[in-house]
Design a protein around this motif. Structure first.
Motif, short mmCIF file in Angstrom:
data_model
loop_
_atom_site.label_atom_id
_atom_site.label_comp_id
_atom_site.label_asym_id
_atom_site.label_seq_id
_atom_site.Cartn_x
_atom_site.Cartn_y
_atom_site.Cartn_z
N GLU A 1 0.81 -1.22 0.00
CA GLU A 1 0.00 0.00 0.00
C GLU A 1 0.85 1.27 0.00
O GLU A 1 0.48 2.26 -0.63
CB GLU A 1 -0.94 0.02 1.21
N VAL B 1 -1.20 12.75 4.83
CA VAL B 1 -1.86 12.31 3.61
C VAL B 1 -1.82 10.78 3.52
O VAL B 1 -2.83 10.13 3.23
CB VAL B 1 -1.22 12.94 2.35
N ILE B 2 -0.68 10.20 3.82
CA ILE B 2 -0.53 8.74 3.78
C ILE B 2 -1.44 8.10 4.83
O ILE B 2 -2.12 7.11 4.56
CB ILE B 2 0.94 8.33 4.00
N ARG C 1 -4.25 9.21 5.99
CA ARG C 1 -5.64 9.28 5.51
C ARG C 1 -5.93 8.22 4.45
O ARG C 1 -7.04 7.72 4.35
CB ARG C 1 -5.95 10.66 4.97
N GLN C 2 -4.92 7.89 3.64
CA GLN C 2 -5.13 6.88 2.60
C GLN C 2 -5.22 5.47 3.18
O GLN C 2 -5.94 4.63 2.66
CB GLN C 2 -4.00 6.94 1.57
N ILE C 3 -4.51 5.21 4.26
CA ILE C 3 -4.52 3.89 4.89
C ILE C 3 -5.72 3.75 5.83
O ILE C 3 -6.31 2.69 5.94
CB ILE C 3 -3.20 3.65 5.67
N HIS C 4 -6.08 4.83 6.51
CA HIS C 4 -7.17 4.82 7.48
C HIS C 4 -8.46 4.34 6.81
O HIS C 4 -8.87 4.87 5.78
CB HIS C 4 -7.37 6.23 8.05
N LYS D 1 -8.96 1.42 5.34
CA LYS D 1 -8.76 0.26 4.46
C LYS D 1 -8.93 -0.99 5.32
O LYS D 1 -8.63 -1.00 6.50
CB LYS D 1 -7.37 0.27 3.83
#
Length: 88
Positions: free
Chosen positions: A24, A58-59, A61-64, A66
């Motif tokens: 990811e 930012v990273i 927020r992208q993982i949160h 999933k």
């Protein structure tokens, strides 16, 4: 800069968590450490290869949110400490 990932399913092995996060995060994942895999309260810390503070947010927020092992992950960026922030 570190990323802390919580709410890891007990059914996930350390290797599964590590491979998921490395896939990811791609080049941003410098080092992944999984703590207490297979137990309640398991979490992972990821040393990010990013020098700009907002990139960690930012990273995160992208993982949160999933899903891994059927559970939504919780992720947060931690700029100043290697210790995971307390769960909310």
């Amino acid at each position: 800069m570190n990323l802390t990932v919580r709410n890891i399913a007990e059914s996930c092995s350390e290797q599964e968590v590590r491979e998921f996060l490395e896939r990811e995060l791609g080049r941003y994942a410098k080092h992944v450490e999984v703590v207490d895999a297979g137990k309640p309260g398991a979490y992972a810390t990821v040393e990010l290869d990013a020098s700009v503070p907002y990139v960690g947010d930012v990273i995160a927020r992208q993982i949160h949110g999933k899903h891994l092992g059927g559970q939504p992950l919780e992720a947060s960026a931690d700029l100043f400490s290697g210790e995971p922030p307390e769960a909310r």
